[in-house]
Design a protein around this motif. Structure first.
Motif, PDB file in Angstrom:
ATOM      1  N   HIS A 231      -7.823 -38.110  48.689  1.00  0.00           N
ATOM      2  CA  HIS A 231      -8.516 -37.780  47.453  1.00  0.00           C
ATOM      3  C   HIS A 231      -7.826 -38.400  46.248  1.00  0.00           C
ATOM      4  CE1 HIS A 231      -5.373 -34.639  47.374  1.00  0.00           C
ATOM      5  NE2 HIS A 231      -5.536 -34.666  46.057  1.00  0.00           N
TER       6      HIS A 231
ATOM      7  N   TRP B  91      -9.216 -41.982  45.766  1.00  0.00           N
ATOM      8  CA  TRP B  91     -10.555 -41.938  45.186  1.00  0.00           C
ATOM      9  C   TRP B  91     -10.507 -41.506  43.719  1.00  0.00           C
ATOM     10  CZ3 TRP B  91     -14.548 -44.382  46.876  1.00  0.00           C
ATOM     11  CH2 TRP B  91     -14.723 -44.607  48.251  1.00  0.00           C
ATOM     12  N   HIS B  92      -9.641 -40.530  43.423  1.00  0.00           N
ATOM     13  CA  HIS B  92      -9.508 -40.050  42.040  1.00  0.00           C
ATOM     14  C   HIS B  92      -8.993 -41.174  41.132  1.00  0.00           C
ATOM     15  CE1 HIS B  92      -7.837 -36.730  39.156  1.00  0.00           C
ATOM     16  NE2 HIS B  92      -8.855 -37.391  38.647  1.00  0.00           N
TER      17      HIS B  92
ATOM     18  N   ALA C 158     -13.953 -38.021  46.193  1.00  0.00           N
ATOM     19  CA  ALA C 158     -12.680 -37.292  46.224  1.00  0.00           C
ATOM     20  C   ALA C 158     -12.911 -35.808  46.502  1.00  0.00           C
ATOM     21  CB  ALA C 158     -11.957 -37.476  44.898  1.00  0.00           C
TER      22      ALA C 158
ATOM     23  N   ASP D  32     -11.333 -33.049  49.028  1.00  0.00           N
ATOM     24  CA  ASP D  32     -10.627 -31.874  48.480  1.00  0.00           C
ATOM     25  C   ASP D  32     -11.573 -31.164  47.508  1.00  0.00           C
ATOM     26  OD1 ASP D  32      -8.837 -30.014  47.627  1.00  0.00           O
ATOM     27  OD2 ASP D  32      -7.455 -31.415  46.653  1.00  0.00           O
TER      28      ASP D  32
ATOM     29  N   ASN E 102     -10.275 -29.124  44.181  1.00  0.00           N
ATOM     30  CA  ASN E 102      -9.276 -29.733  43.306  1.00  0.00           C
ATOM     31  C   ASN E 102      -9.720 -29.573  41.850  1.00  0.00           C
ATOM     32  OD1 ASN E 102      -7.849 -31.832  41.711  1.00  0.00           O
ATOM     33  ND2 ASN E 102      -7.004 -32.388  43.709  1.00  0.00           N
TER      34      ASN E 102
END
Length: 905
Positions: free
Chosen positions: A77, A80-81, A103, A107, A110
């Motif tokens: 993640h 991707w973030h 992301a 998760d 998050n």
């Protein structure tokens, strides 16, 4: 974070994150390199290194590393973030949202990613998604105030204000009785005012008023409290209480016009059309008389009665208002009173009043009916007002006489030269107006406003190079272009773009117009940081207002002018392709299709290579200027300073359509929007869309000459089309045949008959006659002589006689210039154009376009008379109206001589 790393490297990864958050980029890079030395394929470290490099203006490397990191760890993640953050920094918001959603699949809880996603959804106005994300944030962290507020605002933006009220009340239910503490009182008070404004929006007026009184002790902003209370009282019809509260507000600020308006509304004395009965006027007069006694120092209480009083009462009130302001020397007096000129008869009363004051001061030294002598400056400001008055009424000769007398009275007052410049601009002498504005500027070199006004006059006179040199005096380090662009100085770019367009320099004109469009994109981008800030600081009412303002941003005048200018440039480029582009197309057109494609690919690669080399060179030259954080302070290189590449578009009309769509969306009630749509779509042969533009023009103003021209041109073009063959053409033909009878202008009439009827209806108007003449020529070129006669038979109906220097007519200078261009270009009759020019010279003696006898277009005779004969040194110069000896004493004779020689050349 930093999963599957040993403890030492995991700690280094945390250092990278902290360094990024604290902008210590070099430290972060060092930690990333230490990890990658042992684990060169660690995806999250590669991504974070790329994100750090992005902050150091190394975008190409950043994207490469982030993509490599994501490739090495698709299920992270963090990767991707980071990819989403990279896209966000480049304003690729839709791509960033996709990355955040990927992301969240890995998760879903998050909080940081959810918060970033919600900001992007607010920016893109994805209100449904915004509500969903905010609800998830509230579910995950219900003890955080910002999550409650964000959820309420999301529902408000989603047009569900009642739900937002329920959420805010539920949040208040979680608070203790002694809340808020002293350090949060302002924020909590703002939240309460926001909740009450939501109740007002939903129509829960009584509940809102009750809530306001209940929470009075917790609202810190007492002025907003009172203003909200009085609005609710008026809406509930409790006018007596509202009147008392408005009087209380006036005691706090007796110059707030909104309070006076509200007080009138409570007393039933407010009219949007400013039309009052005699009884209402008497009541209003009594009201403002009592308020004037109470607030004797307020200017508003003296100025407002001038809007509703008439006749002798207006004259008396205006006299009492004007006298002290003339004595004090208030330069803005005319600007203050100029709205009254739209009221029938009031301009005549003001003229009579000021002239009587002038006569009394000249003969007795004081005002009528008073024995006290006025200071000499009172006559100066009286003349100053009269000059602006006659300028407003189009009596330029008299205006110049008055302003010249004022300059002779006190030659050191800068405002006099600025006003004389404005008068000459209105009279048509743009060159002399620029010279006067420059003289005013030289009298106070530290005044930025006067400098800006001078630059504007120079641009109006198409003196672009001189305007740039003048503007550079107030820019940082003499960097005129970049500094004005960075300051978003849109008035300059618009004026400059219009000047380049008039001169036929489409490249530079486009560059200026598109710069303004870029500013609006930047303003839209600038709201991004406020989505989190306003929720945190609880400035909720202002935040919602800001979002509504942003939604209407592209309807503002500057954007409309810039988009319209860009569209006109592209249309002109389509009609007359640039020489280089035409030659290039001629060379390529002879090649086979496969070679054409290769040739264009080579051109694109060469341009990309040149751009990259320029960027590398620029980076190298600025490498020494790197900040401590590692971010270079790089000035962007302008690879196309003259806008030449902007002219090399393959399809100018396609580019123009992008801006037209924005105008159609945000300025649908502007006549120019649909005029441009008509011109554009007729060239694109999109018949039905052009037809829609005609219908919109007739809806907005069927009597406008441009609307009439578009209607006639459209159906004339349709009538000349070949018979329909395809199904699509037949369908279009059927639609037009069905719609034509719905136009009252064309019902059971030919186009020639419709044109004649339009002339009968508007025969007294010059521009309407010109439109009819043009359409007559379009419909039947053999009637060219008749069309020209229609224009030449126009009469300039006199509306007044200037006591000093002759007649004043209805014709406007810009209209006469447009008619002259019509005769010389579209009707293609130079003799008729010359006759029209000679005729207009009499009506506009100061116009440089028509080479009037009093204009600076032919200064040689007057100048030589002064220059060759020393005994004539007291004569006035045709540019500035000053004597030649005064010009010489100011050290400006050489400058004016040079400018006059340039004009002669």
């Amino acid at each position: 974070m930093g999963g599957s790393l040993p403890q030492k490297e995991a700690n280094l990864f945390k250092t990278i994150v902290r360094s990024y958050e604290t902008k210590q980029y070099k430290k972060g890079l060092k930690a990333a390199d230490a990890i990658l030395k042992k684990f060169p394929n660690h995806g999250e470290t590669l991504s974070m290194k790329g994100l750090t490099l992005n902050c150091m203006d190394r975008k190409a490397e950043a994207y490469e590393l982030v993509r490599l990191g994501l490739k090495n760890d698709l299920k992270s993640h963090v990767c991707w973030h980071v990819y989403g953050l990279l896209y966000r920094s480049d304003r690729e918001y839709r791509e960033a949202i996709k990355c955040y959603r990927n992301a969240l699949r890995i998760d879903p809880d998050n909080i940081e990613i959810l918060r970033d996603l919600s900001l992007l959804q607010a920016q893109m106005r994805d209100v449904a998604g915004f509500v969903e994300t905010r609800q998830q944030l509230l579910t995950l962290k219900p003890n955080h105030r910002m999550n409650w507020i964000g959820f309420a605002v999301a529902h408000h933006l989603n047009s569900n204000a009642s739900k937002a009220i329920d959420i805010l009340e539920a949040y208040e239910g979680t608070l203790e009785d002694d809340y808020p503490p002293d350090n949060e009182r302002c924020e909590h008070g703002e939240m309460l005012l926001y909740k009450i404004s939501l109740m007002e929006e939903c129509g829960f007026l009584e509940r809102a008023l009750e809530e306001l009184h209940k929470k009075e002790s917790k609202i810190v902003d007492k002025l907003s409290y009172k203003e909200q209370e009085v609005l609710l009282l008026v809406k509930l019809g409790l006018l007596e209480e509202g009147e008392k509260l408005y009087r209380m507000l006036l005691s706090m600020n007796p110059d707030n016009y909104r309070y006076y308006e509200g007080l009138q509304k409570c007393m039933g004395l407010l009219s949007e059309s400013h039309c009052y009965s005699s009884d209402e006027i008497d009541r209003l007069e009594a009201l403002y008389k009592s308020l004037g006694q109470q607030y004797s120092q307020s200017s508003a209480v003296k100025r407002i009665p001038l809007d509703f009083l008439n006749g002798k009462k207006f004259r008396e009130a205006a006299d009492n208002y004007i006298r002290p302001l003339l004595m004090k020397g208030i330069p803005s007096l005319f600007s203050d009173l100029s709205p009254l000129y739209d009221h029938p008869g009031k301009a005549d009363i003001l003229e009579q009043l000021i002239l009587e004051l002038e006569h009394s001061i000249r003969t007795t030294g004081g005002y009528p009916g008073r024995t006290e002598k006025e200071p000499p400056s009172t006559l100066l400001w009286n003349l100053f007002y009269l000059a602006q008055h006659y300028d407003r009424r189009g009596q330029y000769d008299t205006a110049l006489v008055k302003i010249d007398e004022a300059i002779e009275h006190t030659p050191t007052v800068i405002d006099l030269y600025s006003v004389k410049s404005r008068i000459l601009k209105h009279a048509g002498d743009l060159v002399a107006a620029a010279a006067l504005a420059d003289e005013a500027r030289c009298m106070d070199l530290a005044d930025r406003y006067i400098n800006s006004e001078c630059v504007k006059r120079m641009l109006q006179a198409d003196q672009v190079a001189l305007a740039e040199k003048t503007a550079v005096l107030f820019t940082k380090d003499g960097d005129q272009h970049n500094n004005l662009y960075d300051m978003q100085c849109m008035w300059y770019e618009l004026a400059s773009g219009e000047s380049y367009f008039r001169q036929g320099d489409l490249g530079r004109a486009l560059k200026k117009f598109l710069a303004v469009e870029k500013h609006y994109a930047d303003i839209t981008e600038d709201q991004f940081d406020f989505h989190a800030y306003c929720l945190r600081k609880m400035t909720l009412r202002t935040y919602v207002e800001m979002l509504k303002f942003q939604d209407q941003l592209h309807s503002h005048d500057y954007f409309r002018k810039a988009a319209g200018g860009a569209i006109r440039c592209y249309i002109k480029l389509y009609d007359s392709p640039s020489k280089s582009a035409a030659e290039e197309d001629g060379e390529i057109s002879n090649l086979p299709a496969s070679q054409k494609k290769k040739m264009r690919q080579k051109q694109r690669k060469a341009e990309a290579r040149a751009k990259k080399e320029a960027e590398v060179k620029n980076e190298d030259s600025n490498a020494s200027g790197a900040s401590k954080s590692g971010k270079r302070n790089v000035k962007p290189v302008d690879l196309d300073p003259n806008g030449e590449k902007l002219l090399q578009v393959e399809d100018p009309l396609l580019e123009a359509t992008k801006y037209l769509k924005l105008l159609q969306k945000h300025s649908p009630d502007s006549l120019e929007t649909h005029l441009l749509s008509f011109e554009l779509n007729m060239r694109k042969q999109r018949t039905l869309i052009a037809f829609q533009a005609v219908k919109q023009l007739l809806r907005l103003d069927a009597e406008n000459p441009d609307s009439h021209c578009c209607l006639i041109k459209f159906f004339h073009k349709v009538g000349a089309m070949p018979a329909p063959v395809t199904d699509t053409e037949k369908l279009i033909w059927a639609v037009l045949e069905a719609e034509r009878p719905t136009f009252s202008q064309l019902h059971e009439k030919s186009l020639l008959e419709a044109n004649t009827q339009f002339l009968e209806k508007h025969g007294d108007s010059l521009m309407h006659r010109a439109a009819v003449a043009e359409m007559l020529y379009v419909l039947d070129p053999s009637k060219k002589a008749e069309a020209i006669k229609l224009i030449e038979d126009s009469s300039n109906n006199l509306v007044s006689i200037n006591r000093t220097l002759g007649p004043v007519g209805k014709w406007k200078l810009n209209d006469c210039i447009a008619v002259h261009k019509l005769l010389g270009t579209r009707l293609n009759d130079n003799d008729a154009a010359l006759r029209w020019k000679a005729r207009c010279t009499q009506f506009f003696p100061y116009s440089t376009y028509f080479e009037g006898s009093c204009s600076s277009a032919i200064p040689s005779s007057a100048y030589n008379q002064i220059h060759k004969n020393p005994e004539n040194l007291g004569a006035t110069h045709p540019d500035t109206g000053h004597s030649a000896d005064s010009i010489s004493s100011n050290g400006k004779l050489e400058k004016l001589e040079a400018s006059i020689k340039d004009l002669i050349v």
